[in-house]
Every structure is written in C-alpha cells, then in structure tokens.
Design a protein around this motif. Structure first.
Motif, PDB file in Angstrom:
ATOM      1  N   PHE A  57       0.789  -1.211   0.048  1.00 48.59           N
ATOM      2  CA  PHE A  57       0.065  -0.067   0.019  1.00 48.59           C
ATOM      3  C   PHE A  57       0.969   1.315   0.194  1.00 48.59           C
ATOM      4  CE2 PHE A  57      -3.405  -2.877   1.591  1.00 48.59           C
ATOM      5  CZ  PHE A  57      -4.499  -2.671   0.485  1.00 48.59           C
ATOM      6  N   SER A  58       2.086   1.061   0.389  1.00 49.24           N
ATOM      7  CA  SER A  58       3.128   2.228   0.082  1.00 49.24           C
ATOM      8  C   SER A  58       3.385   2.687  -1.305  1.00 49.24           C
ATOM      9  CB  SER A  58       4.173   2.197   1.067  1.00 49.24           C
ATOM     10  OG  SER A  58       5.260   1.320   0.376  1.00 49.24           O
ATOM     11  N   ARG A  59       2.803   1.898  -2.133  1.00 53.48           N
ATOM     12  CA  ARG A  59       3.287   2.130  -3.681  1.00 53.48           C
ATOM     13  C   ARG A  59       1.957   2.772  -4.285  1.00 53.48           C
ATOM     14  NH1 ARG A  59       5.438  -4.078  -5.951  1.00 53.48           N
ATOM     15  NH2 ARG A  59       7.012  -3.963  -4.608  1.00 53.48           N
ATOM     16  N   GLU A  60       2.277   3.387  -5.370  1.00 56.26           N
ATOM     17  CA  GLU A  60       1.242   4.012  -6.326  1.00 56.26           C
ATOM     18  C   GLU A  60       0.455   2.677  -6.754  1.00 56.26           C
ATOM     19  OE1 GLU A  60       0.281   7.002  -6.795  1.00 56.26           O
ATOM     20  OE2 GLU A  60       1.805   7.601  -5.230  1.00 56.26           O
ATOM     21  N   LYS A  61      -0.899   3.020  -7.181  1.00 56.87           N
ATOM     22  CA  LYS A  61      -1.680   2.005  -7.652  1.00 56.87           C
ATOM     23  C   LYS A  61      -1.029   1.769  -9.222  1.00 56.87           C
ATOM     24  CE  LYS A  61      -6.057   2.518  -5.488  1.00 56.87           C
ATOM     25  NZ  LYS A  61      -7.412   2.885  -5.741  1.00 56.87           N
ATOM     26  N   SER A  62      -1.047   0.350  -9.292  1.00 53.45           N
ATOM     27  CA  SER A  62      -0.598   0.215 -10.774  1.00 53.45           C
ATOM     28  C   SER A  62      -1.220  -1.372 -11.418  1.00 53.45           C
ATOM     29  CB  SER A  62       0.839  -0.033 -10.837  1.00 53.45           C
ATOM     30  OG  SER A  62       1.301  -0.994 -10.104  1.00 53.45           O
ATOM     31  N   ILE A  63      -1.147  -1.595 -12.542  1.00 52.02           N
ATOM     32  CA  ILE A  63      -1.613  -2.713 -13.035  1.00 52.02           C
ATOM     33  C   ILE A  63      -0.489  -3.609 -13.331  1.00 52.02           C
ATOM     34  CG2 ILE A  63      -2.869  -3.892 -14.913  1.00 52.02           C
ATOM     35  CD1 ILE A  63      -4.307  -1.344 -15.326  1.00 52.02           C
ATOM     36  N   ARG A  64      -0.348  -4.770 -12.278  1.00 55.43           N
ATOM     37  CA  ARG A  64       0.683  -5.656 -12.308  1.00 55.43           C
ATOM     38  C   ARG A  64       0.054  -7.189 -11.923  1.00 55.43           C
ATOM     39  NH1 ARG A  64       5.761  -4.291 -11.130  1.00 55.43           N
ATOM     40  NH2 ARG A  64       5.929  -5.815  -9.518  1.00 55.43           N
ATOM     41  N   ASN A  65       0.790  -8.069 -12.272  1.00 58.77           N
ATOM     42  CA  ASN A  65       0.420  -9.350 -12.059  1.00 58.77           C
ATOM     43  C   ASN A  65       0.948  -9.708 -10.736  1.00 58.77           C
ATOM     44  OD1 ASN A  65       0.904 -12.335 -11.714  1.00 58.77           O
ATOM     45  ND2 ASN A  65      -0.229 -12.113 -13.876  1.00 58.77           N
ATOM     46  N   PHE A  66       0.547 -10.336  -9.660  1.00 54.26           N
ATOM     47  CA  PHE A  66       0.856 -10.843  -8.436  1.00 54.26           C
ATOM     48  C   PHE A  66       2.257 -11.417  -8.263  1.00 54.26           C
ATOM     49  CE2 PHE A  66      -0.760 -14.689  -8.879  1.00 54.26           C
ATOM     50  CZ  PHE A  66       0.016 -15.653  -7.966  1.00 54.26           C
ATOM     51  N   THR A  67       2.542 -12.082  -9.395  1.00 49.49           N
ATOM     52  CA  THR A  67       3.894 -12.530  -9.633  1.00 49.49           C
ATOM     53  C   THR A  67       4.864 -11.783 -10.120  1.00 49.49           C
ATOM     54  OG1 THR A  67       3.562 -13.195 -11.993  1.00 49.49           O
ATOM     55  CG2 THR A  67       2.803 -14.877 -10.255  1.00 49.49           C
ATOM     56  N   ASP A  68       4.663 -10.658 -10.485  1.00 49.37           N
ATOM     57  CA  ASP A  68       5.714  -9.720 -10.856  1.00 49.37           C
ATOM     58  C   ASP A  68       6.865  -9.554  -9.974  1.00 49.37           C
ATOM     59  OD1 ASP A  68       4.369  -9.386 -13.404  1.00 49.37           O
ATOM     60  OD2 ASP A  68       3.651  -7.218 -13.019  1.00 49.37           O
ATOM     61  N   ASP A  69       6.494  -9.110  -8.987  1.00 48.35           N
ATOM     62  CA  ASP A  69       7.888  -8.932  -7.827  1.00 48.35           C
ATOM     63  C   ASP A  69       8.891 -10.133  -7.588  1.00 48.35           C
ATOM     64  OD1 ASP A  69       6.944  -6.356  -7.032  1.00 48.35           O
ATOM     65  OD2 ASP A  69       5.753  -7.028  -5.408  1.00 48.35           O
ATOM     66  N   GLU A  70       7.947 -11.390  -7.464  1.00 47.12           N
ATOM     67  CA  GLU A  70       8.744 -12.720  -7.357  1.00 47.12           C
ATOM     68  C   GLU A  70       9.584 -13.164  -8.585  1.00 47.12           C
ATOM     69  OE1 GLU A  70       9.277 -14.722  -4.540  1.00 47.12           O
ATOM     70  OE2 GLU A  70       8.381 -13.044  -3.514  1.00 47.12           O
ATOM     71  N   LEU A  71       8.996 -12.841  -9.645  1.00 47.83           N
ATOM     72  CA  LEU A  71       9.481 -13.147 -10.925  1.00 47.83           C
ATOM     73  C   LEU A  71      10.797 -12.034 -11.030  1.00 47.83           C
ATOM     74  CD1 LEU A  71       6.856 -14.282 -13.094  1.00 47.83           C
ATOM     75  CD2 LEU A  71       8.447 -15.821 -11.970  1.00 47.83           C
ATOM     76  N   GLU A  72      10.842 -10.766 -10.857  1.00 45.35           N
ATOM     77  CA  GLU A  72      11.773  -9.899 -10.966  1.00 45.35           C
ATOM     78  C   GLU A  72      13.007 -10.219 -10.173  1.00 45.35           C
ATOM     79  OE1 GLU A  72      12.489  -6.807 -12.427  1.00 45.35           O
ATOM     80  OE2 GLU A  72      10.492  -7.449 -13.713  1.00 45.35           O
ATOM     81  N   LYS A  73      12.837 -10.879  -8.940  1.00 46.91           N
ATOM     82  CA  LYS A  73      14.032 -11.606  -8.252  1.00 46.91           C
ATOM     83  C   LYS A  73      14.860 -12.686  -8.831  1.00 46.91           C
ATOM     84  CE  LYS A  73      11.355 -10.854  -3.814  1.00 46.91           C
ATOM     85  NZ  LYS A  73      11.000 -11.639  -2.684  1.00 46.91           N
ATOM     86  N   LEU A  74      14.243 -13.387  -9.953  1.00 48.14           N
ATOM     87  CA  LEU A  74      14.886 -14.318 -10.651  1.00 48.14           C
ATOM     88  C   LEU A  74      15.922 -13.633 -11.808  1.00 48.14           C
ATOM     89  CD1 LEU A  74      12.014 -16.824 -11.101  1.00 48.14           C
ATOM     90  CD2 LEU A  74      13.928 -16.843  -9.246  1.00 48.14           C
ATOM     91  N   LYS A  75      15.431 -12.521 -12.006  1.00 44.46           N
ATOM     92  CA  LYS A  75      16.412 -11.813 -13.044  1.00 44.46           C
ATOM     93  C   LYS A  75      17.795 -11.459 -12.603  1.00 44.46           C
ATOM     94  CE  LYS A  75      12.360 -10.430 -15.773  1.00 44.46           C
ATOM     95  NZ  LYS A  75      11.776  -9.401 -16.404  1.00 44.46           N
TER      96      LYS A  75
END
Length: 191
Positions: free
Chosen positions: A173-191
């Motif tokens: 909730f500290s972030r701005e609203k955005s359209i994202r897939n719930f997996t995006d944060d986890e998948l970003e960690k893999l990069k």
C-alpha cells in the motif's frame, strides 16, 4: 493489449511462478529428501517431478498437431521411482518445462480458440492451458507441502511469512496503484 494476448501473458507468469515455488522448495532439502516417500500411498517429490515432466512432454510436444496423450508415454511408470540423483531429477524437470514453454511461447493469441485433443477429447487451446494451470499447481502444492514436512531446518517462506502480513501489506500500500500481475515481484527477483 488484446484480451487473448493478456491471457497468454498472465498464464505464462502463473506457470513461471509455480515452477519457481517448486524450485525454492527443492533448494531447502537435502538431495536424499527428494526421494522420501512417507508411506505406500504417497509419492516422493522425485516421483511427482517424474509425473509432471512426463505429462508436460506428452501434452506439449507437437501440441497443436497431435493428441496430448502420446503413444510413447507410459504414465503408470511415471509413478515409479527411477531417478538416481538430484541432478537427474532437475534435468527431467527442466526438460518438461522447456517443452511446455517452447509450446506456449510459440502460440499466437488468435490460436486460443483452436481445437486440440487429449485422449481424443477436443479442447480449445485456452481450455488445455487452463487444464494444466490447475494440474501443475496441484502437484507443486504437494511438493511444497512435502518439502515443509521433510525440511529439518528453518523453512524459508515461499509467500508471506507467518505474522508478517501487516508488513507485507504496508509495503504494497506504500506504492502507487498500478496494473501488475501478483507474480511480478517474485519473478523480478529471478532476473
């Protein structure tokens, strides 16, 4: 973005997420724990991996042109423990996922309504994807649960750690609203 293209992108992210959950579970076990079966009615993680790999190879090889239950598949033998090492298990795991991702990455959005067959039963491509989007996470859930039972050390949570929901929500909730897939944060960690 067109709805069919959005669906394909979302489905790919879901599959990647569940693949990652299983792999993070494998990493928290000793190699020999991958082969443990608690009783005659349970499958070891290695057997579950063998089944998933066999299913993926059968379903996704020549996905659009041949029946998803290949003549060369021997499903019953997928439930026999034949892997002899973690390396062999991981190689089979990767082979199945590679076959799957090669097939799904080659799809065009307009092909989602094409008909494919699994055991002579017609499915749209979309239905076939949904079928596996239910099947693979079902088995990944078994892998995660089994790994948590077998792990003898501290378990590194694969989702929101116990008693940390407030912190997690505060971060979201500290972030701005955005359209994202719930997996995006986890998948970003893999990069």
């Amino acid at each position: 973005m067109e709805t069919n293209a959005q669906y394909l992108e979302s489905a790919k992210k879901q599959f990647l997420y569940y693949k990652m959950l299983a792999e993070k579970s494998f990493a928290q076990l000793e190699p020999e724990q991958l082969f443990v079966s608690l009783n005659e009615n349970t499958n070891s993680i290695a057997v579950i991996v063998k089944h998933l790999s066999g299913n993926m190879l059968s379903r996704w090889t020549d996905f659009l042109t041949t029946d998803g239950e290949k003549e060369w598949r021997h499903r019953d033998t997928e439930f026999e423990g034949t892997y002899t090492s973690k390396e062999e298990l991981i190689a089979a795991w990767e082979q199945g996922w590679q076959c799957f991702f090669d097939a799904i990455n080659s799809l065009q959005p307009e092909q989602l309504s094409d008909i494919i067959y699994i055991r002579n039963e017609g499915h749209t491509v979309l239905e076939a994807i949904n079928r596996q989007l239910a099947h693979y996470p079902y088995h990944v859930g078994q892998i995660v649960f089994y790994a948590k039972l077998l792990n003898t050390g501290e378990w590194d949570s694969l989702s929101i750690p116990k008693n940390k929901s407030g912190n997690y929500n505060d971060g979201k909730f500290s972030r701005e609203k955005s359209i994202r897939n719930f997996t995006d944060d986890e998948l970003e960690k893999l990069k």
